[in-house]
Write a protein that holds these residues in place. Structure first.
Motif, short mmCIF file in Angstrom:
data_model
loop_
_atom_site.label_atom_id
_atom_site.label_comp_id
_atom_site.label_asym_id
_atom_site.label_seq_id
_atom_site.Cartn_x
_atom_site.Cartn_y
_atom_site.Cartn_z
N MET A 204 0.81 -1.21 0.00
CA MET A 204 0.00 0.00 0.00
C MET A 204 0.84 1.27 0.00
O MET A 204 0.37 2.33 -0.42
CB MET A 204 -0.97 0.00 1.18
N CYS A 205 2.10 1.16 0.41
CA CYS A 205 2.95 2.35 0.41
C CYS A 205 3.20 2.89 -0.99
O CYS A 205 3.44 4.08 -1.18
CB CYS A 205 4.27 2.09 1.13
N PHE A 206 3.10 2.01 -2.01
CA PHE A 206 3.44 2.45 -3.36
C PHE A 206 2.42 3.42 -3.95
O PHE A 206 2.76 4.29 -4.75
CB PHE A 206 3.64 1.24 -4.28
N PRO A 246 8.17 4.41 3.84
CA PRO A 246 9.53 3.85 3.75
C PRO A 246 10.47 4.74 2.94
O PRO A 246 10.05 5.43 2.01
CB PRO A 246 9.31 2.51 3.03
N ASP A 247 11.74 4.71 3.33
CA ASP A 247 12.79 5.41 2.58
C ASP A 247 13.59 4.44 1.72
O ASP A 247 14.34 4.87 0.85
CB ASP A 247 13.75 6.13 3.54
N ASP A 248 13.46 3.15 2.01
CA ASP A 248 14.15 2.15 1.20
C ASP A 248 13.28 0.91 1.09
O ASP A 248 12.42 0.65 1.93
CB ASP A 248 15.55 1.82 1.75
N ILE A 249 13.51 0.15 0.03
CA ILE A 249 12.64 -0.97 -0.33
C ILE A 249 13.49 -2.17 -0.74
O ILE A 249 14.51 -2.01 -1.43
CB ILE A 249 11.73 -0.58 -1.52
N SER A 263 13.45 5.07 -2.37
CA SER A 263 11.99 5.17 -2.46
C SER A 263 11.53 5.48 -3.89
O SER A 263 10.39 5.90 -4.09
CB SER A 263 11.48 6.24 -1.50
N ARG A 264 12.41 5.27 -4.86
CA ARG A 264 12.04 5.39 -6.27
C ARG A 264 12.51 4.12 -6.98
O ARG A 264 13.69 3.79 -6.94
CB ARG A 264 12.69 6.63 -6.91
N ASP A 273 9.06 -5.51 0.13
CA ASP A 273 9.29 -5.37 1.57
C ASP A 273 9.90 -4.00 1.83
O ASP A 273 10.54 -3.41 0.95
CB ASP A 273 10.24 -6.47 2.06
N ILE A 274 9.70 -3.48 3.04
CA ILE A 274 10.44 -2.29 3.42
C ILE A 274 11.91 -2.66 3.62
O ILE A 274 12.23 -3.80 3.98
CB ILE A 274 9.86 -1.62 4.69
N GLY A 275 12.80 -1.72 3.39
CA GLY A 275 14.23 -1.97 3.53
C GLY A 275 14.70 -1.84 4.97
O GLY A 275 13.94 -1.43 5.86
#
Length: 375
Positions: A204-206, A246-249, A263-264, A273-275
């Motif tokens: 859902m963060c995307f 999140p700042d990383d994935i 985050s891009r 997943d979140i990083g």
């Protein structure tokens, strides 16, 4: 909710429970493996306090539950045989009828099916919190015909979850994950009014990333919800609340290989997943809270490559000194997988029901008990 009859009220109305036939709507929708064996009997054990309270007073208990998603007809994959056998071990002498959803009258709230369920019944107890957000026959029908009450499990769930809504301790943090933001729009809107911070992970963060103008590659997202997410971010800022993204994935690149991103995400990349940086940041938010509600995993935790984010958040829920509530569903499954389910204050038996109760402050099953026959 003091206006909903409890077991003691039911006993007072019936006078003597000895020999009385009590229908208990339970939520025995337990996970099964490919052979049909139960892999986790948590939901069966969760109903035992209510069942034992009744049987110790001489009542004859008849339980009814759904299992899986049969299409309104008998389906051997969802027969109650394994559940019935386990219940017999835990509560000998208690009857369990066949899967309620084998009859189309259950989901259709048929008056004929309600009459069938209440035939020969002296009283009704709803202990199926996980199904109480559904206006199904076995949930909303019996209270209109026989003296009724909520069971111990339902009572505890309502007390804990409405406590979050009506008596929050600050800082209050909501941790939300899962695949679709559309499933949680209402609860996000409601939580913004009572929490201090919302942490958002999972796919859902995307959609929120898109609302911020970021690229999400081929990651799961909902284009029709981008404007809604932008509105939620703006509302949070207006209310002085924080939505953490999140700042990383962690995910896979265009070639399907494991990869870590910021985050891009580039074309063909998929986030699962979140990083580690985001997991650490989310942990800090949880550790600083006095109350935390978690619903939805941070990633595809069933795959070990993408389990670290959910595992880290689960560990933070176990380690924090805050009052912690996990809203059932996949979050509860993740806690069990990581053997941390005994380390939080309350694990709900209902994912969708917990979200709806937080959002609306009521459920169809509770309203039925409140407005049914007085006890």
């Amino acid at each position: 909710m003091t206006d909903i009859p409890r077991l003691e009220d039911l006993a007072a109305h019936l006078g003597d429970l000895s020999g009385q036939r009590i229908f208990v709507r339970t939520d025995f929708n337990v996970p099964l493996d490919e052979s049909g064996a139960i892999t986790d009997d948590f939901r069966i054990r969760a109903a035992l306090p209510t069942i034992k309270w009744l049987t110790e007073r001489g009542a004859f208990v008849v339980c009814g539950s759904h299992l899986g998603r049969p299409k309104g007809a008998p389906d051997p994959r969802y027969a109650m045989d394994a559940v019935r056998a386990r219940l017999a071990e835990l509560a000998p002498g208690v009857e369990l009828i066949e899967n309620l959803r084998f009859d189309p009258g259950e989901t259709g709230n048929s008056s004929d099916f309600v009459a069938q369920l209440t035939d020969g019944i002296d009283g009704y107890v709803n202990d199926a919190f996980g199904a109480s957000h559904r206006a199904h026959a076995s949930i909303v029908g019996p209270p209109q015909h026989v003296p009724s009450a909520m069971g111990r499990l339902l009572e505890k769930e309502v007390d804990v979850l409405l406590g979050l809504r009506n008596r929050p301790k600050h800082p209050f943090v909501a941790v939300l994950g899962g695949a679709k933001v559309s499933d949680k729009l209402g609860v996000i809107e409601a939580l913004l009014e009572i929490v201090d911070e919302i942490v958002i992970g999972g796919a859902m963060c995307f959609t929120f990333f898109l609302a911020q103008g970021k690229q999400v590659g081929a990651s799961l997202h909902e284009p029709d919800q981008v404007d809604v997410c932008a509105g939620l971010l703006a509302k949070a800022a207006e209310l002085g609340k924080t939505i953490h993204l999140p700042d990383d994935i962690n995910g896979t690149d265009a070639g399907g290989n494991f990869a870590q991103f910021g985050s891009r995400l580039g074309e063909g990349s998929i986030g699962y997943d979140i990083g580690p940086g985001s997991a650490a940041a989310f942990t800090d938010v949880i550790m600083d809270a006095r109350m935390v509600f978690w619903n939805g995993p941070m990633g595809m935790f069933e795959d070990e490559r993408f389990a670290s984010g959910t595992r880290t958040v689960a560990q933070a829920m176990a380690d924090t000194k805050a009052f912690t509530v996990v809203g059932g569903g996949d979050s509860a499954a993740a806690l069990a997988q990581f053997k941390l389910d005994d380390e939080v204050d309350h694990v709900s038996t209902g994912g969708g029901a917990s979200l709806e109760l937080l959002e609306n402050g009521d459920l169809p099953g509770l309203e039925a008990l409140r407005t049914g026959m007085t006890t």
